[in-house]
Design an enzyme around this catalytic site. Structure first.
Site, mmCIF file in Angstrom:
data_model
loop_
_atom_site.group_PDB
_atom_site.id
_atom_site.type_symbol
_atom_site.label_atom_id
_atom_site.label_comp_id
_atom_site.label_asym_id
_atom_site.label_seq_id
_atom_site.Cartn_x
_atom_site.Cartn_y
_atom_site.Cartn_z
ATOM 1 N N ALA A 66 1.794 5.330 0.085
ATOM 2 C CA ALA A 66 2.337 6.595 -0.396
ATOM 3 C C ALA A 66 3.678 6.303 -1.065
ATOM 4 O O ALA A 66 4.330 5.307 -0.743
ATOM 5 C CB ALA A 66 2.532 7.551 0.777
ATOM 6 N N GLY A 111 -0.924 3.923 2.540
ATOM 7 C CA GLY A 111 -1.934 4.775 1.906
ATOM 8 C C GLY A 111 -2.879 4.008 0.992
ATOM 9 O O GLY A 111 -4.016 4.439 0.773
ATOM 10 N N GLU A 114 -5.415 2.665 3.273
ATOM 11 C CA GLU A 114 -6.207 3.814 3.739
ATOM 12 C C GLU A 114 -7.198 4.269 2.673
ATOM 13 O O GLU A 114 -8.335 4.625 2.974
ATOM 14 C CB GLU A 114 -5.263 4.958 4.129
ATOM 15 C CG GLU A 114 -4.428 4.624 5.351
ATOM 16 C CD GLU A 114 -3.330 5.640 5.603
ATOM 17 O OE1 GLU A 114 -2.346 5.662 4.824
ATOM 18 O OE2 GLU A 114 -3.440 6.425 6.551
ATOM 19 N N GLU A 134 3.686 1.644 7.996
ATOM 20 C CA GLU A 134 4.356 2.933 8.219
ATOM 21 C C GLU A 134 5.322 2.889 9.398
ATOM 22 O O GLU A 134 6.332 3.583 9.410
ATOM 23 C CB GLU A 134 3.308 4.039 8.457
ATOM 24 C CG GLU A 134 2.516 4.443 7.234
ATOM 25 C CD GLU A 134 1.294 3.585 6.980
ATOM 26 O OE1 GLU A 134 1.154 2.514 7.607
ATOM 27 O OE2 GLU A 134 0.478 3.985 6.134
HETATM 28 N N1 CAA Z 1 6.589 3.800 -2.911
HETATM 29 C C1 CAA Z 1 7.413 3.877 -3.959
HETATM 30 N N2 CAA Z 1 7.795 2.799 -4.673
HETATM 31 C C2 CAA Z 1 7.307 1.607 -4.295
HETATM 32 C C3 CAA Z 1 6.442 1.464 -3.196
HETATM 33 C C4 CAA Z 1 6.075 2.643 -2.492
HETATM 34 N N3 CAA Z 1 5.210 2.623 -1.467
HETATM 35 N N4 CAA Z 1 6.133 0.148 -3.053
HETATM 36 C C5 CAA Z 1 6.787 -0.492 -4.031
HETATM 37 N N5 CAA Z 1 7.505 0.376 -4.785
HETATM 38 C C6 CAA Z 1 8.339 0.072 -5.936
HETATM 39 C C7 CAA Z 1 9.640 -0.576 -5.512
HETATM 40 O O1 CAA Z 1 10.575 0.382 -5.110
HETATM 41 C C8 CAA Z 1 10.025 -1.294 -6.788
HETATM 42 O O2 CAA Z 1 10.587 -0.354 -7.688
HETATM 43 P P1 CAA Z 1 11.912 -0.739 -8.542
HETATM 44 O O3 CAA Z 1 11.451 -1.887 -9.421
HETATM 45 O O4 CAA Z 1 12.185 0.509 -9.300
HETATM 46 O O5 CAA Z 1 12.954 -1.141 -7.555
HETATM 47 C C9 CAA Z 1 8.692 -1.721 -7.374
HETATM 48 O O6 CAA Z 1 7.698 -0.898 -6.760
HETATM 49 C C10 CAA Z 1 8.340 -3.155 -7.074
HETATM 50 O O7 CAA Z 1 8.441 -3.352 -5.678
HETATM 51 P P2 CAA Z 1 9.345 -4.491 -5.007
HETATM 52 O O8 CAA Z 1 10.496 -4.842 -5.900
HETATM 53 O O9 CAA Z 1 9.662 -4.051 -3.613
HETATM 54 O O10 CAA Z 1 8.318 -5.703 -5.023
HETATM 55 P P3 CAA Z 1 8.257 -6.949 -4.033
HETATM 56 O O11 CAA Z 1 7.245 -7.859 -4.601
HETATM 57 O O12 CAA Z 1 9.607 -7.443 -3.726
HETATM 58 O O13 CAA Z 1 7.677 -6.312 -2.643
HETATM 59 C C11 CAA Z 1 6.172 -4.976 -1.324
HETATM 60 C C12 CAA Z 1 6.376 -5.789 -2.620
HETATM 61 C C13 CAA Z 1 6.244 -5.900 -0.112
HETATM 62 C C14 CAA Z 1 4.802 -4.339 -1.420
HETATM 63 C C15 CAA Z 1 7.281 -3.904 -1.207
HETATM 64 O O14 CAA Z 1 7.359 -3.201 -2.435
HETATM 65 C C16 CAA Z 1 7.048 -2.894 -0.123
HETATM 66 O O15 CAA Z 1 7.232 -3.197 1.044
HETATM 67 N N6 CAA Z 1 6.629 -1.681 -0.507
HETATM 68 C C17 CAA Z 1 6.452 -0.587 0.441
HETATM 69 C C18 CAA Z 1 5.173 -0.745 1.229
HETATM 70 C C19 CAA Z 1 5.053 0.370 2.255
HETATM 71 O O16 CAA Z 1 5.870 0.525 3.153
HETATM 72 N N7 CAA Z 1 3.975 1.165 2.129
HETATM 73 C C20 CAA Z 1 3.709 2.260 3.045
HETATM 74 C C21 CAA Z 1 4.202 3.533 2.453
HETATM 75 S S1 CAA Z 1 4.127 4.853 3.618
HETATM 76 C C22 CAA Z 1 2.520 5.382 3.608
HETATM 77 O O17 CAA Z 1 1.688 4.905 2.884
HETATM 78 C C23 CAA Z 1 2.262 6.524 4.548
HETATM 79 C C24 CAA Z 1 0.849 6.943 4.640
HETATM 80 O O18 CAA Z 1 0.037 6.466 5.399
HETATM 81 C C25 CAA Z 1 0.426 8.064 3.891
#
Ligand code: CAA
Length: 260
Positions: A66, A111, A114, A134
């Site tokens: 998400a 998500g 999921e 999460e």
């Molecule tokens: N939401 C919004 N933006 C996201 C994102 C997310 N879930 N995942 C990555 N991005 C964005 C980053 O903010 C970044 O944007 P900027 O370039 O503007 O800074 C861009 O995508 C690239 O990401 P990274 O620079 O972080 O890339 P990386 O290779 O260093 O890391 C990653 C990759 C490990 C996937 C890391 O991006 C990360 O941990 N992302 C979040 C993953 C996460 O926590 N997902 C769960 C979300 S909550 C959810 O999904 C709830 C549910 O069940 C409904």
């Protein structure tokens, strides 16, 4: 039809839906949920489409979850509403009368994982990585992860992912049953197309009945689930395709399906 956050193409009975926010690793924001609702409603109605491939643009992620920037603004009431909305969408994808095959290259997190779990089948490239992170945000999955993950991989393996938030690689995902096949990156879409073609050549009513019996029956008591299967079997026994399929077998020729 054009979408802000998706690409949708159809070629020879196979639709490809591509999550297309590569700069945000295809994170599922409100616009993407809206587009997915529209795209899957269109695909459900389109009898020319027999199989759907679901992929992520950019080569780095299927979907990284998400959209966390949007989640930051969500409160108790809007959070429950958001989860319910995405859950209804994912359930429609799971029960769509044509199989949706997730083609996972790169991250499938939160998500994104999921969404992949709601698909009928999951193909992963060797560089795919999976997780339900999460917990690190003070959350649990809200789009079906606490329910579909243990059903797919068992309680222990699911809780390990849910409680640690740690990522697993494609070979571990295959080992625990989270994905169905792992292939080399350059072979992912080729293998997906091959699988899609083979399923697109099957009688559509039987394909739909298999998806429905598994999708609705898996969580019913066995006797109720068996009754569901018997009803589906009976319905199919009354179809032209069943007459054609059995006759073609006996006449040693390939069947010509009509979808009736
Ligand atoms: N939401 C919004 N933006 C996201 C994102 C997310 N879930 N995942 C990555 N991005 C964005 C980053 O903010 C970044 O944007 P900027 O370039 O503007 O800074 C861009 O995508 C690239 O990401 P990274 O620079 O972080 O890339 P990386 O290779 O260093 O890391 C990653 C990759 C490990 C996937 C890391 O991006 C990360 O941990 N992302 C979040 C993953 C996460 O926590 N997902 C769960 C979300 S909550 C959810 O999904 C709830 C549910 O069940 C409904």
């Amino acid at each position: 039809m054009t979408y802000e956050t998706l690409r949708l193409t159809v070629e020879e009975r196979v639709a490809t839906v591509t999550l297309n926010r590569p700069k945000a690793l295809n994170a599922l924001n409100a616009a993407m949920l809206h587009d997915l609702e529209g795209a899957f409603a269109t695909l459900a109605e389109d009898s020319a489409v027999r199989v759907v491939l679901l992929c992520g643009a950019g080569g780095k992620a299927f979907a990284a979850g998400a959209d966390i920037a949007e989640l930051a603004e969500v409160d108790a009431i809007s959070g429950e509403r958001l989860a319910g909305r995405a859950q209804r969408l994912f359930r429609r994808i799971e029960l769509l009368a044509k199989p949706v095959i997730a083609c996972i290259d790169g991250f499938a997190l939160g998500g994104g994982c999921e969404l992949a779990m709601a698909c009928a089948l999951r193909l992963a490239s060797e560089r795919a990585r999976f997780g339900q992170p999460e917990i690190k945000l003070g959350l649990v999955p809200g789009y079906g992860g606490t329910q579909r993950l243990p059903r797919l991989v068992g309680r222990g393996a699911a809780l390990k992912m849910l409680l640690t938030g740690a990522m697993i690689d494609a070979s571990e995902a295959l080992r625990i049953g989270l994905v169905d096949e792992v292939v080399a990156v350059e072979k992912l879409m080729e293998r997906a197309a091959e699988l899609a073609k083979s399923i697109a050549g099957m009688p559509p009513l039987a394909v739909a009945a298999a998806i429905e019996a598994v999708g609705r029956g898996a969580d019913l008591p066995l006797d109720e689930a068996l009754a569901l299967e018997a009803a589906a079997f009976g319905r199919l026994c009354g179809t032209e395709d069943k007459r054609e399929g059995t006759r073609a077998f006996m006449e040693k020729r390939s069947a010509q399906w009509v979808g009736r």
